[in-house]
Design a protein around this motif. Structure first.
Motif, PDB file in Angstrom:
ATOM      1  N   ILE A 173       0.988  -1.101  -0.044  1.00  0.00           N
ATOM      2  CA  ILE A 173       0.110  -0.168   0.040  1.00  0.00           C
ATOM      3  C   ILE A 173       0.790   1.462  -0.152  1.00  0.00           C
ATOM      4  O   ILE A 173       1.696   1.543   1.049  1.00  0.00           O
ATOM      5  CB  ILE A 173      -0.940   0.194   0.957  1.00  0.00           C
ATOM      6  N   PRO A 174       0.945   2.042  -1.065  1.00  0.00           N
ATOM      7  CA  PRO A 174       1.589   3.244  -1.169  1.00  0.00           C
ATOM      8  C   PRO A 174       1.377   4.297   0.033  1.00  0.00           C
ATOM      9  O   PRO A 174       0.111   4.348   0.232  1.00  0.00           O
ATOM     10  CB  PRO A 174       1.342   3.838  -2.403  1.00  0.00           C
ATOM     11  N   LYS A 175       2.250   4.943   0.526  1.00  0.00           N
ATOM     12  CA  LYS A 175       2.076   5.755   1.705  1.00  0.00           C
ATOM     13  C   LYS A 175       0.971   7.028   1.254  1.00  0.00           C
ATOM     14  O   LYS A 175       0.165   7.353   2.078  1.00  0.00           O
ATOM     15  CB  LYS A 175       3.124   6.212   2.396  1.00  0.00           C
ATOM     16  N   GLU A 176       1.140   7.255   0.006  1.00  0.00           N
ATOM     17  CA  GLU A 176       0.368   8.412  -0.311  1.00  0.00           C
ATOM     18  C   GLU A 176      -1.278   7.927  -0.515  1.00  0.00           C
ATOM     19  O   GLU A 176      -2.165   8.635  -0.340  1.00  0.00           O
ATOM     20  CB  GLU A 176       0.770   8.906  -1.752  1.00  0.00           C
ATOM     21  N   GLN A 177      -1.188   6.729  -0.930  1.00  0.00           N
ATOM     22  CA  GLN A 177      -2.524   5.992  -0.839  1.00  0.00           C
ATOM     23  C   GLN A 177      -3.230   6.030   0.842  1.00  0.00           C
ATOM     24  O   GLN A 177      -4.641   6.313   0.797  1.00  0.00           O
ATOM     25  CB  GLN A 177      -2.683   4.728  -1.465  1.00  0.00           C
ATOM     26  N   SER A 178      -2.554   5.539   1.495  1.00  0.00           N
ATOM     27  CA  SER A 178      -3.005   5.469   2.838  1.00  0.00           C
ATOM     28  C   SER A 178      -3.323   7.004   3.314  1.00  0.00           C
ATOM     29  O   SER A 178      -4.396   7.142   4.198  1.00  0.00           O
ATOM     30  CB  SER A 178      -1.982   5.080   3.822  1.00  0.00           C
ATOM     31  N   ARG A 179      -2.659   7.946   2.904  1.00  0.00           N
ATOM     32  CA  ARG A 179      -2.757   9.367   3.353  1.00  0.00           C
ATOM     33  C   ARG A 179      -4.282   9.748   2.959  1.00  0.00           C
ATOM     34  O   ARG A 179      -4.862  10.444   3.466  1.00  0.00           O
ATOM     35  CB  ARG A 179      -1.720  10.159   2.940  1.00  0.00           C
ATOM     36  N   ASP A 180      -4.356   9.479   1.448  1.00  0.00           N
ATOM     37  CA  ASP A 180      -5.474  10.177   0.717  1.00  0.00           C
ATOM     38  C   ASP A 180      -6.895   9.393   1.448  1.00  0.00           C
ATOM     39  O   ASP A 180      -7.743   9.919   1.543  1.00  0.00           O
ATOM     40  CB  ASP A 180      -5.698   9.661  -0.601  1.00  0.00           C
ATOM     41  N   ILE A 181      -6.781   8.088   1.665  1.00  0.00           N
ATOM     42  CA  ILE A 181      -7.887   7.409   2.437  1.00  0.00           C
ATOM     43  C   ILE A 181      -8.334   8.059   3.734  1.00  0.00           C
ATOM     44  O   ILE A 181      -9.523   8.281   3.872  1.00  0.00           O
ATOM     45  CB  ILE A 181      -7.626   6.011   2.524  1.00  0.00           C
ATOM     46  N   THR A 207      -8.726   4.194  18.389  1.00  0.00           N
ATOM     47  CA  THR A 207      -7.754   4.581  19.559  1.00  0.00           C
ATOM     48  C   THR A 207      -6.277   3.879  19.303  1.00  0.00           C
ATOM     49  O   THR A 207      -5.272   4.388  19.885  1.00  0.00           O
ATOM     50  CB  THR A 207      -8.409   3.868  20.730  1.00  0.00           C
ATOM     51  N   ARG A 208      -6.123   3.131  18.244  1.00  0.00           N
ATOM     52  CA  ARG A 208      -5.005   2.254  17.886  1.00  0.00           C
ATOM     53  C   ARG A 208      -4.594   2.221  16.464  1.00  0.00           C
ATOM     54  O   ARG A 208      -5.303   2.640  15.716  1.00  0.00           O
ATOM     55  CB  ARG A 208      -4.937   1.061  18.429  1.00  0.00           C
ATOM     56  N   GLU A 209      -3.305   2.020  16.504  1.00  0.00           N
ATOM     57  CA  GLU A 209      -2.558   1.843  15.165  1.00  0.00           C
ATOM     58  C   GLU A 209      -3.491   1.118  14.154  1.00  0.00           C
ATOM     59  O   GLU A 209      -3.890   1.158  12.932  1.00  0.00           O
ATOM     60  CB  GLU A 209      -1.065   1.786  15.088  1.00  0.00           C
ATOM     61  N   VAL A 210      -3.868  -0.146  14.588  1.00  0.00           N
ATOM     62  CA  VAL A 210      -4.309  -1.118  13.817  1.00  0.00           C
ATOM     63  C   VAL A 210      -5.959  -0.722  13.629  1.00  0.00           C
ATOM     64  O   VAL A 210      -6.571  -1.150  12.475  1.00  0.00           O
ATOM     65  CB  VAL A 210      -4.389  -2.577  14.880  1.00  0.00           C
ATOM     66  N   ASP A 211      -6.249  -0.010  14.475  1.00  0.00           N
ATOM     67  CA  ASP A 211      -7.731   0.659  13.626  1.00  0.00           C
ATOM     68  C   ASP A 211      -7.850   1.386  12.536  1.00  0.00           C
ATOM     69  O   ASP A 211      -8.767   1.376  11.923  1.00  0.00           O
ATOM     70  CB  ASP A 211      -8.266   1.658  15.047  1.00  0.00           C
ATOM     71  N   LEU A 212      -6.748   2.352  12.504  1.00  0.00           N
ATOM     72  CA  LEU A 212      -6.622   2.838  11.265  1.00  0.00           C
ATOM     73  C   LEU A 212      -6.161   2.070   9.798  1.00  0.00           C
ATOM     74  O   LEU A 212      -6.636   2.280   9.113  1.00  0.00           O
ATOM     75  CB  LEU A 212      -5.400   3.894  11.555  1.00  0.00           C
ATOM     76  N   ILE A 213      -5.297   1.050  10.325  1.00  0.00           N
ATOM     77  CA  ILE A 213      -5.124   0.037   9.300  1.00  0.00           C
ATOM     78  C   ILE A 213      -6.357  -0.548   8.756  1.00  0.00           C
ATOM     79  O   ILE A 213      -6.774  -0.812   7.682  1.00  0.00           O
ATOM     80  CB  ILE A 213      -4.141  -0.920   9.644  1.00  0.00           C
ATOM     81  N   GLU A 214      -7.231  -0.732   9.645  1.00  0.00           N
ATOM     82  CA  GLU A 214      -8.695  -1.619   9.452  1.00  0.00           C
ATOM     83  C   GLU A 214      -9.611  -0.474   8.687  1.00  0.00           C
ATOM     84  O   GLU A 214     -10.068  -1.005   7.717  1.00  0.00           O
ATOM     85  CB  GLU A 214      -9.324  -1.698  10.876  1.00  0.00           C
ATOM     86  N   GLU A 215      -9.515   0.759   8.874  1.00  0.00           N
ATOM     87  CA  GLU A 215     -10.354   1.792   8.056  1.00  0.00           C
ATOM     88  C   GLU A 215      -9.610   1.628   6.423  1.00  0.00           C
ATOM     89  O   GLU A 215     -10.384   1.824   5.469  1.00  0.00           O
ATOM     90  CB  GLU A 215     -10.098   2.998   8.616  1.00  0.00           C
ATOM     91  N   ILE A 216      -8.338   1.757   6.540  1.00  0.00           N
ATOM     92  CA  ILE A 216      -7.614   1.705   5.034  1.00  0.00           C
ATOM     93  C   ILE A 216      -8.071   0.330   4.324  1.00  0.00           C
ATOM     94  O   ILE A 216      -8.576   0.475   3.166  1.00  0.00           O
ATOM     95  CB  ILE A 216      -6.180   1.697   5.347  1.00  0.00           C
ATOM     96  N   ALA A 217      -8.147  -0.795   4.971  1.00  0.00           N
ATOM     97  CA  ALA A 217      -8.450  -1.964   4.468  1.00  0.00           C
ATOM     98  C   ALA A 217      -9.812  -1.933   3.959  1.00  0.00           C
ATOM     99  O   ALA A 217     -10.268  -2.479   3.023  1.00  0.00           O
ATOM    100  CB  ALA A 217      -8.215  -3.175   5.377  1.00  0.00           C
TER     101      ALA A 217
END
Length: 545
Positions: A173-181, A207-217
């Motif tokens: 996952i490119p970091k730019e794509q994560s930022r845009d999402i 509240t956690r890093e994995v919560d943000l990763i779940e949003e991206i997924a």
């Protein structure tokens, strides 16, 4: 009016409550904790007894609502209502949930407050409802708003590693794509390789890093993420040691023909008194019946109940085990629970077959199964010592030791115990303290290369006092630290005319081997001579000719 507050709730997620303001005496709005034992009549017509865990909205004197849960019957909006007080608030999720569970009262409001609402949405929802009341109900809106916000809610900033996103999701996952999402979802993102993400007020679930990763997924769409055939990377978590040992024991015993059982922990005290009285029983305060009024003090009784059940259904050959908890008193008002492993066998050694004569199982069958299990677990320094407990028949009960720690017991169940469980067949069982076993079983298995040089075997038969155990002699020989001693094992015991009264003959097979060269006869004889002298000095042993 009520329809409007419900509509705004569904529209914005913010619970509201409309009070008949004419019922406020005096006309004030105060929030306080309920007094222990305070009574309150809610909208559903039920009188409820409150504790200090509940918050109350009051008119300064009389309660008008349980904050965040339900309003009161005396202040509800009716067909004759002329003046309305509209309440919009943010209540602490933990406080709301605690009060809701304590009262057994769940409402649309409590459901949302428990999970966290948006504190920045309180004013907007109030203004939205006010406008609808003005437009649809002909209300006249008075100027001004009373607001109390003493402790402003802060929103978290979560650290997100861009490489971690790809690792967890499993694709690049490119970091730019994560930022845009994340930006598109309303998050404020700062940084380059490692993001500092400001969470908006309407997302209390992040509240956690994995919560943000779940949003991206989620936005990428799970269907677009290919499934991996096997787990790998940092997400593979090793099993806890107790779970590893449980699986290992189950696999070993099932492979040796045992069946695993899972039995109830509630037991009848009458049967279990045969194990040594009822002083240590853990009694239930409100049992279903007398037959289920204590927590089991051991697993052996549970297995005997299972043996009885199977024998009554003509299942004669029984090999069962269980891993579970037992419970006992350690003081006047102190209790303990421990994990145990137990097994029982009964019936014949082999299945019925035309070419075999049925041979009943005996104590040595159980001992062999126990030794086989402990050998597979690589348990060090195992020994057995006679036991005098009433649960076993005389001279047929033993304690199990490893590194001088007592792990459990095994033997042939005594007749009086079998009678208590209405069993007429012989039963052999062992019970081990699983938690002590867990500490002694090594997590790593060590290996050594195959020997290159031949062994030298010697047998020795000695006459000793009948009270001396073969295990004591074996342990003493190992502690002697003889050069090149590889293995020692007892293979015979004799009591009869050819040995004096009060004595017995024990025979041991001893193997010597050097990892570096072939041993000479002189070296072996030197070690053997030293061994004999040691046994004479320590045990008064005499060589049997």
């Amino acid at each position: 009016i009520v329809d409007i507050t419900n509509w705004v709730l569904l529209e914005t997620g913010q619970p509201l409550h409309a009070f008949d303001y004419d019922n406020f005496r005096p006309r004030r709005g105060l929030i306080r904790k309920a007094k222990p034992g305070e009574r309150f009549l809610t909208l559903d017509g039920v009188g409820r007894t409150l504790s200090s865990n509940s918050l109350l909205i009051t008119d300064g004197e009389t309660p008008v609502a349980i904050a965040g849960i339900m309003g009161g019957e005396k202040s509800e909006v009716s067909g004759s209502t002329q003046n309305i007080l509209l309440e919009s608030a943010y209540f602490d999720p933990a406080t709301t949930r605690r009060a809701s569970k304590e009262l057994g009262l769940v409402s649309e409001s409590s459901y949302r407050f428990e999970r966290g609402t948006d504190p920045e949405n309180v004013v907007f929802a109030s203004k939205r409802a006010t406008r609808l009341i003005q437009e649809l109900a002909g209300g006249e809106v008075l100027k001004g708003m009373v607001e109390c916000y003493p402790n402003k809610v802060t929103f978290p900033r979560v650290r997100l590693r861009s490489r971690r996103v790809s690792t967890v999701i499993g694709i690049e996952i490119p970091k730019e794509q994560s930022r845009d999402i994340l930006t598109g979802l309303g998050f404020r993102v700062e940084g380059d390789e490692t993001f500092e993400v400001s969470v908006p007020s309407y997302r209390p679930d992040i509240t956690r890093e994995v919560d943000l990763i779940e949003e991206i997924a989620r936005i990428l769409n799970y269907d677009n993420i290919p499934a991996l055939e096997r787990p790998g990377g940092e997400l593979v978590t090793p099993l806890p040691q107790e779970q590893e040992l449980t699986r290992a024991i189950s696999g070993i015993l099932c492979g040796r023909g045992f069946f695993e059982t899972v039995t109830y922990i509630f037991k009848e005290p009458g049967k279990y008194r045969v194990f040594g009285g009822d002083d240590g029983f853990v009694q239930l305060l409100n049992p279903i019946s007398e037959e289920l009024s204590i927590l089991r003090p051991n697993l052996t009784g549970s297995l005997l109940e299972t043996v009885n059940y199977n024998l009554n259904r003509y299942e004669k050959n029984i090999r069962i085990f269980e891993i579970g908890k037992v419970y006992f008193k350690t003081g006047e008002k102190e209790f303990s629970e421990r994990w145990r492993l137990a097994a029982a066998i009964s019936g014949h050694r082999e299945r019925r077959h035309w070419s075999l004569s049925p041979t009943p199982v005996d104590l040595f069958d159980l001992k062999g199964e126990l030794e086989g299990l402990l050998e597979r677990l690589n348990l060090p320094d195992v020994s057995f010592r006679p036991k005098g407990e009433a649960i076993f028949e005389a001279a047929k009960g033993f304690d199990l030791f490893s590194e001088d720690q007592c792990l459990g017991e095994f033997g042939k169940i005594a007749e009086e115990v079998l009678e208590a469980f209405d069993i007429k067949e012989a039963v052999f069982s062992f019970e081990i303290d699983f938690e002590r076993l867990l500490k002694l079983v090594p997590r790593e298995r060590r290996y050594q290369s195959l020997p290159k040089f031949p062994p030298v075997d010697r047998d020795i038969a000695i006459v000793v006092d009948h009270r001396i155990l073969a295990g004591e002699i074996e342990k003493s020989i190992r502690e002697l630290d003889l050069d090149s001693l590889e293995e020692i094992s007892p293979f015979d015991q004799y009591v009869g005319k050819q040995v004096p009264p009060g004595k017995k003959s024990l025979a041991f097979s001893i193997r010597y081997r050097s990892p570096e060269r072939t041993l000479t006869e002189k070296e072996v004889e030197s070690s053997q001579k030293r061994l004999v002298q040691h046994l004479k000095a320590k045990f008064g042993a005499q060589l049997r000719s």
